[in-house]
Design a protein around this motif. Structure first.
Motif, PDB file in Angstrom:
ATOM      1  N   HIS A  65       0.814  -1.220   0.000  1.00 56.54           N
ATOM      2  CA  HIS A  65       0.000   0.000   0.000  1.00 56.54           C
ATOM      3  C   HIS A  65       0.852   1.277   0.000  1.00 56.54           C
ATOM      4  O   HIS A  65       0.725   2.125  -0.860  1.00 56.54           O
ATOM      5  CB  HIS A  65      -0.914   0.029   1.229  1.00 56.54           C
ATOM      6  N   ILE A  99       0.563  -7.107  -4.837  1.00 54.44           N
ATOM      7  CA  ILE A  99      -0.577  -6.796  -3.962  1.00 54.44           C
ATOM      8  C   ILE A  99      -0.936  -8.047  -3.166  1.00 54.44           C
ATOM      9  O   ILE A  99      -1.031  -9.147  -3.715  1.00 54.44           O
ATOM     10  CB  ILE A  99      -1.792  -6.338  -4.800  1.00 54.44           C
ATOM     11  N   HIS A 101      -3.471  -9.616  -1.944  1.00 62.35           N
ATOM     12  CA  HIS A 101      -4.492 -10.613  -2.310  1.00 62.35           C
ATOM     13  C   HIS A 101      -4.111 -11.386  -3.567  1.00 62.35           C
ATOM     14  O   HIS A 101      -4.393 -12.571  -3.695  1.00 62.35           O
ATOM     15  CB  HIS A 101      -5.853  -9.922  -2.484  1.00 62.35           C
ATOM     16  N   ASP A 119      -7.244  -6.808   5.993  1.00 61.12           N
ATOM     17  CA  ASP A 119      -7.637  -6.041   4.826  1.00 61.12           C
ATOM     18  C   ASP A 119      -8.999  -6.568   4.386  1.00 61.12           C
ATOM     19  O   ASP A 119      -9.213  -7.791   4.363  1.00 61.12           O
ATOM     20  CB  ASP A 119      -6.621  -6.203   3.685  1.00 61.12           C
ATOM     21  N   SER A 296      -5.242  -3.050  -9.336  1.00 55.81           N
ATOM     22  CA  SER A 296      -5.845  -3.286  -8.011  1.00 55.81           C
ATOM     23  C   SER A 296      -6.037  -4.781  -7.779  1.00 55.81           C
ATOM     24  O   SER A 296      -5.982  -5.580  -8.721  1.00 55.81           O
ATOM     25  CB  SER A 296      -7.178  -2.565  -7.820  1.00 55.81           C
ATOM     26  N   CYS A 297      -6.338  -5.124  -6.524  1.00 58.08           N
ATOM     27  CA  CYS A 297      -6.498  -6.545  -6.195  1.00 58.08           C
ATOM     28  C   CYS A 297      -7.692  -7.164  -6.900  1.00 58.08           C
ATOM     29  O   CYS A 297      -7.854  -8.379  -6.886  1.00 58.08           O
ATOM     30  CB  CYS A 297      -6.602  -6.725  -4.689  1.00 58.08           C
ATOM     31  N   CYS A 357      -0.924  -1.335  -4.768  1.00 59.93           N
ATOM     32  CA  CYS A 357      -2.296  -0.799  -4.755  1.00 59.93           C
ATOM     33  C   CYS A 357      -2.364   0.517  -5.512  1.00 59.93           C
ATOM     34  O   CYS A 357      -3.350   0.804  -6.187  1.00 59.93           O
ATOM     35  CB  CYS A 357      -2.751  -0.569  -3.326  1.00 59.93           C
ATOM     36  N   ILE A 361      -5.794   3.358  -3.673  1.00 59.62           N
ATOM     37  CA  ILE A 361      -5.912   3.959  -2.343  1.00 59.62           C
ATOM     38  C   ILE A 361      -5.351   5.389  -2.358  1.00 59.62           C
ATOM     39  O   ILE A 361      -4.875   5.921  -1.348  1.00 59.62           O
ATOM     40  CB  ILE A 361      -5.296   3.011  -1.262  1.00 59.62           C
TER      41      ILE A 361
HETATM   42 FE1  SF4 Z   1      -5.042  -2.389  -2.266  1.00 63.69          FE
HETATM   43 FE2  SF4 Z   1      -7.125  -1.305  -3.445  1.00 63.69          FE
HETATM   44 FE3  SF4 Z   1      -7.087  -3.867  -2.991  1.00 63.69          FE
HETATM   45 FE4  SF4 Z   1      -7.356  -2.171  -0.948  1.00 63.69          FE
HETATM   46  S1  SF4 Z   1      -8.783  -2.478  -2.615  1.00 63.69           S
HETATM   47  S2  SF4 Z   1      -6.000  -3.988  -1.055  1.00 63.69           S
HETATM   48  S3  SF4 Z   1      -6.072  -0.497  -1.650  1.00 63.69           S
HETATM   49  S4  SF4 Z   1      -5.695  -2.764  -4.340  1.00 63.69           S
END
Ligand code: SF4
Ligand code: MIC
Length: 639
Positions: A65, A99, A101, A119, A296-297, A357, A361
């Motif tokens: 992050h 990331i 996840h 998370d 992103s995840c 990320c 974020i």
């Molecule tokens: Fe990262 Fe966005 Fe997934 Fe949250 S939603 S873990 S900030 S990629």
């Protein structure tokens, strides 16, 4: 009576409690994950619990992050996490490895096991049949210390998938359709279990996009069976030893069934500012786009980026668009780099970001004033991009890539591209950026930005306090404790962060709370949806907040309030919400008995108005608040 996937996993993991819908049960946690923006707090709390070595089968600390490193703060936090993890038996995934996840799915997932992560998108691992929940940092620290995790035994909703997706319609569109039907609060207390013939047509990354965004339903988790396609994924990842089949019984029983015919789905988008504000892409005409962000995840897998590269190959991004792409992991980045797809992406004019990320974020790439940004992410909450006036639309990678070429939001079926089969490609296996722990000899290094966290106090029997903020429905943790490039470096410094609490809603909130020696928050329904960040409880605790009275709460945030000794109270009659105004004086009477009995008397003393509120807590949660927070409670229990 046949068993569903949830019954099967939970029966092997329940430590105490009766497996009946709505009843509190404690489950054994096999694996944990943390990421850096919640991780510093988690490990400070783990240190406060004073154990030598984690008791889980495997725990992994990720850094994904806080990657901008504008000052020393982020790098110091990374060093703290690296050293504290190593000392306590936790694997460390270095910044740049990806990331959490995405990497967890690739390298650490295991069907049939439980996972707790600090998370909210931890349920991503449900894509391979894990029972994976997001939680506050303290709950994850306790799980690492061997404590079971308490959930309400969930309602199980079967999502019955039939048919097959049309060309250019994505698994993202499946979860957007479910969000349209169920809304951002529809999943509270529920698990979404996927089944039906249509499951076979979805690859593991496609399934993981769906389980990832189950978080936006407010669900406890989401889960797919573990089948032949899951096995192929594990084989390709060189981890067949971690694989096992997991199927629901033919006659499994569910609380409700949602039917989705995949062949009927169309490309969808979530319009500003909520993931359940859904519209068909084809219905939105002439929406000029300024920025497009892919990653992103939710949508940063190898398969996602190969589709994007196939669409962009030999073409150029529209002159008015800034296209940014962040792959989900080093594995994904290296694979697209070696097979030439990255070259196609770069040559189209896309900007390549690191595997993290990033913009999701607000860590960079905030859009310009009033601009339109299409994102393949999972959240488009107000202000989350870092630009308050930006209009963020959530879309699939296919819609994003096609729109990048046309310069406006475009139904990808207008530009059908044939995708080759990506499943057979060999994954590049290289875990050299995952560092194995060394044990107690390691020196834990803490930078000067790492401050002590506030500790809750036992509640008074009579709480006499002012209403210091009144907010409406669906307030997110991004409203309560905003996160962006300026604030994320202070995740281990609550006194600093508290100055920005509710910043995008009411800049005066911290001052008002301090002047009144704390106070009470009044809120509408689904208060605290979104992130698992316990900072949304710790900052209010630091400012002296004693209770939140809401129409209803999001699951993880309610636990974070309890863990930090803040009373989560719910209106018995929603009309009572209207009776309260900012700066009213609220007296809560008989708090100690009320916590156990489930009801507390409220008096608005400046108006002479009385009513009661609910206090729905398990026996243990009531005790936690009476003991002055979970850390105190656990310490008292273990002496
Ligand atoms: Fe990262 Fe966005 Fe997934 Fe949250 S939603 S873990 S900030 S990629
Ligand atoms: C998010 O997507 O909001 C985050 C940032 O990943 C959070 C965790 C955090 O606030 O650090 C989450 O989803 O839990």
């Amino acid at each position: 009576m046949g068993k569903n996937l949830v019954n099967k996993i939970l029966e092997k993991h329940i430590v105490t409690g009766t497996p009946m819908k709505g009843e509190p049960v404690k489950i054994k946690i096999d694996r944990t994950l943390t990421q850096d923006s919640t991780g510093t707090m988690t490990y400070l709390q783990l240190e406060a619990i004073e154990i030598d070595k984690v008791k889980t089968e495997k725990s992994v600390a990720f850094v994904d992050h806080n990657m901008l490193q504008q000052g020393f703060e982020n790098a110091d936090d990374h060093k703290y996490i690296e050293t504290v993890a190593s000392k306590h038996g936790v694997y460390f995934s270095k910044p740049g490895n990806g990331i959490c996840h995405q990497v967890f799915l690739e390298r650490f997932s295991k069907p049939g096991q439980t996972l707790l992560g600090s998370d909210s998108h931890t349920p991503t691992a449900g894509g391979v049949g894990m029972f994976a929940c997001g939680a506050g940092g303290l709950d994850v620290a306790l799980a690492m210390a061997g404590e079971p995790y308490e959930i309400k035994y969930p309602e199980v909703i079967k999502v019955n998938l039939t048919g097959k997706l049309q060309d250019m319609v994505a698994s993202k569109d499946i979860i957007l359709e479910i969000l349209r039907r169920e809304t951002v609060k529809g999943g509270v207390g529920k698990v979404y279990e996927y089944g039906g013939e249509g499951v076979k047509s979805l690859s593991v990354p496609q399934r993981a996009t769906i389980t990832n965004m189950g978080a936006e339903l407010g669900a406890t988790t989401s889960i797919f069976p573990s089948d032949e396609r899951t096995m192929e994924f594990f084989e390709k990842q060189g981890r067949l030893e971690d694989f096992s089949f997991l199927q629901a019984d033919e006659d499994a029983v569910y609380d409700r069934v949602i039917d989705i015919d995949l062949s009927e789905l169309e490309p969808l988008t979530a319009k500003p500012h909520s993931p359940d504000n859904i519209e068909e892409v084809k219905n939105i005409k002439d929406l000029k786009v300024d920025q497009i962000a892919i990653g992103s995840c939710t949508n940063s897998s190898y398969e996602d980026l190969m589709k994007v590269a196939t669409i962009l190959k030999g073409k150029k991004v529209s002159p008015g668009v800034s296209l940014v792409i962040a792959p989900g992991s080093r594995q994904v980045m290296e694979m697209i780099a070696r097979n030439g797809a990255l070259g196609d992406i770069i040559s189209s004019g896309a900007r390549i970001l690191e595997n993290s990320c990033g913009p999701c974020i607000g860590m960079g790439q905030s859009p310009g004033t009033d601009s339109v940004s299409l994102r393949t992410f999972n959240r488009n909450f107000y202000g989350r991009s870092g630009t308050l006036s930006a209009q963020v639309y959530l879309v699939s990678p296919e819609t994003a890539a096609v729109s990048a070429l046309t310069g406006q939001l475009t139904d990808p079926r207008e530009h059908v591209v044939e995708f080759r089969k990506f499943d057979d490609d060999e994954f590049i296996i290289d875990d050299s950026m995952v560092i194995a722990p060394e044990g107690q000899g390691v020196e834990v290094i803490k930078g000067p930005n790492i401050k002590a966290f506030p500790i809750a106090k036992r509640p008074e029997d009579v709480i006499d306090s002012k209403v210091v903020i009144k907010v409406g429905d669906n307030i997110t943790t991004d409203h309560i404790m905003p996160s962006n490039a300026k604030l994320l470096p202070y995740r281990s410094n609550i006194p600093y962060l508290a100055e920005y609490c509710f910043n995008t809603v009411d800049e005066d909130f911290p001052r008002r709370a301090k002047e009144n020696g704390g106070g009470i928050i009044i809120a509408g329904s689904n208060y605290g949806q979104g992130s698992s960040r316990e900072h949304a409880a710790l900052a209010p605790l630091f400012l002296g907040i004693k209770a939140v009275i809401a129409k209803s709460f999001a699951r993880i945030h309610k636990s974070n309030l309890i863990n930090n000794g803040i009373l989560p109270l719910e209106f018995k009659n929603e009309e009572d919400y209207e009776k309260i105004d900012l700066e009213d004086n609220i007296v809560l009477e008989g708090v100690k008995d009320g916590l156990k009995n489930g009801e507390i008397k409220v008096r608005i003393s400046n108006k002479g108005v009385d009513f009661s509120v609910k206090c729905e807590l398990s026996e243990e949660d009531a005790k936690v608040i009476l003991d002055g927070g979970r850390l105190n409670s656990v310490k008292m229990r273990v002496g």
